[in-house]
Every structure is written in structure tokens, then in C-alpha cells.
Write a protein that holds these residues in place. Structure first.
Motif: not given
Length: 338
Positions: A50, A60-61, A63-66, A69, A162
Motif C-alpha cells: 500500500y 483515508r485509505g 485504515a483499510e490498509a492496516s 487495529t 497512517h
């Protein structure tokens, strides 16, 4: 008096090497990075592909690429701290979290970490950028003893990568992700005492280092670097004058901003390299979890009589200082065991 019963830390598995950053073709080769900041590696919760493909141009991308958590990372550090303290999650009577880069605006992130651990207790956040750990403990130390539970879990939680623009060679080499945790008490004594603390702010310079919501990290690098060196030096010298004479061993843990900054401070204050504990070369600037993670990684090296000065600086602009003293209670058989 505030006592620390156990420390914990966690860093994600994905490693951002200097070679990886050089491969992004943003004008920072391995030699340039080492000469500027002295950081060899840093950990990230982001998928490396990513970063390579997007440079995190749109935060914004992230969090989805993490790969994990924030709450999970915080819980990993907390479990280590609890194990070292000989406690279980059900022994925790309060959870306080803090961050330089909170992802959730509402509710407090302490709630998500507590839920991950299965803790049922009051939860709230105390955020003060990279100075958060000392600010959290100073707030606890100032509370009425009878109003607190026996054990409080303090979390420092950071996914700073992030917010990094990986097309910016000035910020890309600096930051990593991680979490640190402490189990503290005002009611049960422990071998490590927290004292001599204070925290301060320069509000007129709040805009020198910022992470606007939904945007990338930004700082006025030269101004922030000078401030970090000056305030860390001043605070460390104050602690040396107050407590250095009584300390058979006097160590220093600073905010893990970059190795060059820490080296300047160490040399100014005549701290031997062996008495300077740090991990910034391997993990980068991990915000408010950096300094407490250093303490955690060296937890088993503390010996009775050791004095460790912790000095942290951060956005706001904020800074704080404290002493940590190993009292030798374990040798006296007085250490609390659950």
C-alpha cells in the motif's frame, strides 16, 4: 507517591527499512537518512505494498490498509504489562489511553482497548502529543488517593504512519507505529517509583507540529528540532541537579524523535552512552509510546538504586520530565503479588 508495577510494549511486524524508503524514489537514499536522523528501521501497521503503490497520498485509505487495529496493538502492550505486574485484566479498575494520532474522535480510545482486553472499568483519554505518558501519570499523581482504584492501566497508542506522506522525504524516514502500557497504583507499592515530575506548554507555538484531521503530519522541522533539544536539555539538567547526587546510577530516556537529537542532548548533559537508553534507531519516532516503550524494553535491567530520568517533548508545544527510581522492594519481600 505513584508506583509502576509493570511496563509493556508492542510494535507491528511490518518493517520499513531505509532501503525500502530509497526504493520509493523520493530523494532520500540510505546515507542521507542516516546522516539526517540516524534511524535504520521503523515498524508500521500499514501494508508495505500500500505504501509503495500509493505513498499514502490519501490518508483515508490507511485504515483499510492496516494489518492490525489500534485497539489490538494497545491490548498486546497491556497484556505484557499485566503479566509483569502479576495481574489479570479483571484486576484493572481504570483505563487511560492517549495518543499523538487518535483515529477515533468519539468515544475515548481507552474504551476500545478495554473492550479488546475484556476489562469492565471507567475509561477515558488524556492526549498531549508526544508528552502524553508523563502528562497521564502527572494527572493520576494529582488525584485523590481514595478516589482511585487499586490498579490503573495506562496506554500510549500510536499509528503515526497512517498520517505520513511518503512522497515527503523529510517526514517519511521519521515515524513508526507501536504501543506502550503501564500498570500503576497509588495504593499498592511496587519497586519503581514515579516522582519529581512536571509538565509544561508553549501554547503560542501550537501550530509548529500538527496532524490536522484527515490530513498528513506537518511540522516546521528546524524550529521543532531546536525546541526539542533545548527543552530536553533544560529538563534533564534540572533532574540531574535535583537527584543526580543521590543516584548510584543515573540514566536518561528521552522522546524518541531521532537519534541525532538525543545524541546532542546526551553530550550536552554529560550522559555516558551506556546510561542512555533508546530504541529510535530500530523503531523510529513512535510518538507518545516511544519513551515508555524504551523503559519497557529495559524493564528487566533495572536494579535497586537506579534512577532513570525521562524527558518527553511534543506538539502543543508540550514537554514533561520525571524521575523513575528502583526502590529495591522486591529484595525486601514487600512487592505486591496478586
Amino acid at each position: 507517591m505513584l508506583f509502576i508495577h509493570g511496563m509493556g510494549h508492542y510494535h507491528p511486524e511490518n518493517v520499513i527499512t531505509n532501503r525500502f524508503l530509497s526504493s520509493l524514489d523520493i530523494g532520500s537514499d540510505e546515507k542521507w537518512i542516516m546522516e539526517r536522523v540516524g534511524i535504520e528501521e521503523r515498524r508500521t501497521s500499514l501494508d508495505l505494498d500500500y505504501i509503495r503503490l500509493t505513498l499514502n497520498r490519501d490518508v483515508r485509505g490507511a485504515a483499510e490498509a492496516s494489518i492490525c487495529t489500534r485497539a489490538w496493538c494497545g491490548a498486546q502492550a497491556a497484556r505484557m504489562a499485566l503479566e509483569r505486574a502479576g495481574l489479570k485484566p479483571e484486576d484493572v479498575g481504570m483505563v487511560i489511553s492517549g495518543s499523538s494520532s487518535p483515529y477515533i474522535v468519539c468515544p475515548a480510545e481507552a474504551c476500545s482497548v478495554a473492550a479488546e482486553l475484556g476489562v469492565e472499568a471507567p475509561c477515558f483519554d488524556v492526549n498531549s502529543a508526544c508528552s502524553t505518558f508523563i502528562v497521564q501519570l502527572c494527572n493520576l499523581a494529582g488525584m485523590r488517593r481514595e478516589s482511585l482504584p487499586r490498579f490503573v492501566l495506562v496506554i500510549n497508542l500510536e499509528h503515526v504512519t497512517h498520517s505520513v506522506d511518503y512522497s515527503d522525504r523529510n517526514s517519511a524516514p521519521l515515524f513508526g507505529d507501536g504501543a506502550a502500557a503501564a500498570v500503576v497504583s497509588m495504593k499498592e507499592e511496587a519497586p519503581v517509583e514515579f516522582f519529581g515530575a512536571g509538565f509544561f506548554s508553549i501554547p503560542g507555538s501550537w501550530d509548529k507540529a500538527v496532524i490536522p484531521q484527515g490530513k498528513h503530519f506537518y511540522q516546521e522541522g528546524r524550529a521543532v528540532q531546536g525546541y526539542a533539544i533545548r527543552k530536553t536539555t533544560d529538563c534533564l539538567r534540572h533532574l540531574q541537579e535535583q537527584y543526580g547526587a543521590e543516584a548510584p546510577v543515573f540514566r536518561f530516556i528521552g522522546h524518541q524523535a531521532n537519534y541525532m537529537m538525543l545524541t546532542h542532548v546526551r553530550q550536552r548533559c554529560n550522559i555516558a552512552e551506556a546510561d542512555h537508553w533508546h530504541n529510535v534507531q530500530e523503531f523510529g519516532n513512535v510518538g507518545c509510546s516511544g519513551a515508555p516503550s524504551v523503559l519497557s524494553m529495559n524493564w528487566d535491567k533495572l536494579e535497586p538504586g537506579d534512577h532513570t530520568a525521562m524527558v518527553v517533548v511534543g506538539g502543543g508545544l508540550t514537554y514533561g520530565r520525571a524521575m523513575l527510581r528502583m526502590s529495591g522492594l522486591e529484595d525486601q519481600g514487600e512487592y505486591y503479588a496478586a
